[in-house]
Design a protein around this motif. Structure first.
Motif, PDB file in Angstrom:
ATOM      1  N   PHE A  65       0.699  -1.147   0.136  1.00 34.86           N
ATOM      2  CA  PHE A  65      -0.215  -0.453  -0.142  1.00 34.86           C
ATOM      3  C   PHE A  65       0.905   1.778  -0.097  1.00 34.86           C
ATOM      4  O   PHE A  65       0.322   2.319  -0.522  1.00 34.86           O
ATOM      5  N   SER A  86      -3.039  -2.486  -5.487  1.00 35.60           N
ATOM      6  CA  SER A  86      -4.479  -2.388  -5.661  1.00 35.60           C
ATOM      7  C   SER A  86      -4.934  -3.883  -4.459  1.00 35.60           C
ATOM      8  O   SER A  86      -5.834  -3.702  -4.358  1.00 35.60           O
ATOM      9  N   THR A  89      -5.401  -2.900  -0.750  1.00 33.53           N
ATOM     10  CA  THR A  89      -6.367  -2.301  -0.171  1.00 33.53           C
ATOM     11  C   THR A  89      -7.555  -2.672  -0.511  1.00 33.53           C
ATOM     12  O   THR A  89      -8.108  -3.499   0.394  1.00 33.53           O
ATOM     13  N   TYR A  90      -7.720  -3.719  -1.067  1.00 37.26           N
ATOM     14  CA  TYR A  90      -8.732  -4.586  -1.659  1.00 37.26           C
ATOM     15  C   TYR A  90      -7.962  -6.470  -0.635  1.00 37.26           C
ATOM     16  O   TYR A  90      -9.891  -6.393   0.160  1.00 37.26           O
ATOM     17  N   ARG A 127      -7.093  -5.693   2.280  1.00 37.72           N
ATOM     18  CA  ARG A 127      -7.083  -4.667   4.173  1.00 37.72           C
ATOM     19  C   ARG A 127      -8.779  -4.815   3.967  1.00 37.72           C
ATOM     20  O   ARG A 127      -9.574  -5.161   5.135  1.00 37.72           O
ATOM     21  N   TYR A 128      -9.525  -4.428   3.404  1.00 37.70           N
ATOM     22  CA  TYR A 128     -11.215  -3.720   3.392  1.00 37.70           C
ATOM     23  C   TYR A 128     -11.895  -5.328   3.591  1.00 37.70           C
ATOM     24  O   TYR A 128     -12.458  -5.419   4.033  1.00 37.70           O
ATOM     25  N   ILE A 153     -15.392   0.108  -2.994  1.00 38.12           N
ATOM     26  CA  ILE A 153     -14.227   0.027  -3.166  1.00 38.12           C
ATOM     27  C   ILE A 153     -13.634  -0.599  -5.087  1.00 38.12           C
ATOM     28  O   ILE A 153     -12.843   0.701  -5.449  1.00 38.12           O
ATOM     29  N   ASP A 199     -11.392   2.566  -7.004  1.00 36.49           N
ATOM     30  CA  ASP A 199     -10.187   1.973  -7.271  1.00 36.49           C
ATOM     31  C   ASP A 199      -9.860   1.904  -8.786  1.00 36.49           C
ATOM     32  O   ASP A 199      -9.048   2.087  -9.268  1.00 36.49           O
TER      33      ASP A 199
END
Length: 510
Positions: free
Chosen positions: A145, A389, A392-393, A395-396, A439, A443
């Motif tokens: 990230f 990317s 991000t995916y 962690r969310y 997201i 994104d």
């Protein structure tokens, strides 16, 4: 609801308008568009300066130039867009179409890979919370990230292109390197599968031996120059795909569904020989037609053999058939690598700049070699965009999955005696993925507008190159064309996400 949608459309239109004014003003005042001509020693310098002033309308007030651009953009509503011309007279409409096509090819692939890998890692990380696997994924996610895209791109360009081209000229892997590769793979597989310590050690040992043996054998037969999967690996991969589909649906104990999957694998083996001549040099139309036939046959097998679980059996057979079809496709593709190496300039297949190594008009290879020529340059920039990317995916997805697992209805499902597989896949995962849809929209828009640095480093002639061209030449028309796509994508995706959430949760409409 209609008022909410109209209000969001009006707000989005206002944001796009104000953003375009700001972007236009900043661009035309960023530097002197005549700087290169002022420093020129050409005898007709004054005439060139005057011609550029007239061509770009530099004597007109900024608002008049902006209104001229806005008038051309307004014609897009009647499908007659006029985005003007560059300072050298090139049509911006044509430039935008070519650049957007290149960027979409890059961003779309990176987005789909990031979604698939990131969501899978996030789910596994949530299921194994506070395990060694969770800590590793968390650490890697924070690293990726915060990873500077320009630094990662330069490293990949050096190791993935320059050093790989040097290595492929005489490929060889030392025994130590093979052991390291096998060890990393073994630890990864053991941590993903989990279980007791004894089970993890046994899994790691088996994975280490298998991977070490395969890579060692590949290195001895020069597999790197003439790769192929072969029927044994295709069969093994298909059985693993069937096992995965069974685990994710009804488990390994349901005989009828398992037999339907095995019949699908058997039909796939028959199709491997039947379609061999067709796949020697096919077209995309043939590939799509074979895919459709594969799905229809798999649906028929699942429906006929599934019994009371026809729906689940059809899902399993289709997933198994598609995985086997993908392996057959990859086998044929890998066999085209040797021919592509022979055509690559100086035997260096991965270029450090540009989108194509061989101009399509001059390319004389078959279908499979053409895929390498078209897509080999996608690999490195796609990796850069995907890594960022994925963080991000993952962690969310992990956070959303953990929140869902702790809900009361999940505890109720467990109290009924349902297995963890059913609880996670049929109850928790579906609800946990709802926030991820938002997201995905954001994104995709951010990747489309934020690939300027990556495209510049890899010489990718996309929207980033067009944007940089406009800034370097202080030409607002290419910059504003970039803004229309990148800014428009961000605003539209934001608006669609708000509307989608309003449908899901009526409280948001207020």
């Amino acid at each position: 609801m209609l008022q909410f949608i109209l209000r969001r459309i009006a707000i989005s239109t206002l944001i796009m308008f104000l953003g375009s004014v700001l972007m236009y003003v900043l661009t035309i005042n960023s530097a002197d568009p005549l700087q290169d001509l002022r420093e020129s020693r050409a005898e007709n310098r004054d005439q060139l300066i005057q011609a550029r002033i007239d061509n770009m309308g530099l004597n007109d007030p900024w608002w008049e130039r902006y209104l001229g651009w806005l008038t051309g953009v307004s014609k897009c509503f009647v499908l007659q867009c006029d985005l003007g011309a560059t300072r050298d007279g090139a049509n911006v409409n044509n430039l935008l179409v070519a650049s957007a096509g290149a960027s979409l090819r890059l961003v779309t692939l990176a987005t789909f890979l990031a979604i698939f890998i990131g969501v899978a890692l996030g789910v596994l990380s949530a299921i194994r919370q506070y395990s060694g696997f969770d800590y590793v994924i968390t650490f890697a996610a924070f690293v990726f990230f915060s990873l500077p895209s320009f630094w990662a791109a330069v490293l990949l360009k050096d190791f993935g292109a320059i050093k790989f081209n040097n290595w492929i000229a005489d490929p060889a892997i030392s025994t130590t390197a093979i052991a390291v590769i096998a060890a990393v793979f073994a630890v990864t597989v053991a941590s993903v599968l989990g279980g007791a310590l004894r089970r993890q050690l046994l899994t790691a040992l088996v994975a280490f031996v298998v991977v070490f043996g395969l890579v060692f054998w590949f290195d001895r037969i020069d597999w790197w120059l003439q790769p192929a999967l072969g029927l044994p690996l295709i069969l093994l991969g298909s059985l693993l795909g069937l096992a995965f589909m069974l685990v994710m649906t009804v488990g390994l104990a349901h005989r009828k569904v398992m037999y339907a999957g095995l019949v699908t694998v058997g039909l796939g083996l028959v199709s491997y020989f039947v379609t061999g001549p067709i796949l020697e040099d096919p077209s995309w139309l043939i590939i799509i037609a074979l895919t459709v036939v594969t799905v229809l046959v798999a649906l028929a097998v699942g429906w006929v053999m599934g019994g009371y679980e026809r729906r689940v059996a059809s899902i399993v057979t289709v997933g198994t058939a598609l995985s086997m079809g993908f392996l057959i496709f990859m086998d044929k593709l890998l066999r085209g690598w040797a021919g592509f190496l022979d055509m690559a300039p100086s035997g260096r297949p991965v270029g450090t700049i540009g989108q194509n190594r061989i101009i399509p008009e001059r390319f004389e290879g078959d279908f499979w070699e053409g895929i390498f020529n078209w897509g080999i340059q996608l690999v490195l920039p796609t990796i850069v965009l995907t890594l960022i990317s994925i963080a991000t995916y993952s962690r969310y997805t992990r956070g959303s999955m953990l929140e869902t697992i702790n809900q009361d209805y999940i505890r109720t499902a467990r109290s009924k005696g349902l297995s963890d597989r059913v609880v996670f896949t049929k109850h928790a995962l579906r609800n946990a993925l709802i926030p991820i849809t938002t997201i995905v929209a954001f994104d995709f828009a951010s990747l489309l507008g934020g690939a300027v640095i990556t495209e510049t480093i890899f010489g990718w002639r996309g929207l980033g190159a067009m944007f940089r061209l406009g800034l370097d030449t202080v030409d607002p028309n290419p910059v504003m064309a970039y803004y229309l796509v990148a800014g428009g994508a961000a605003v539209l995706m934001n608006m669609f996400a708000d509307i989608a959430y309003a449908f899901l949760d009526p409280r948001i409409r207020r």
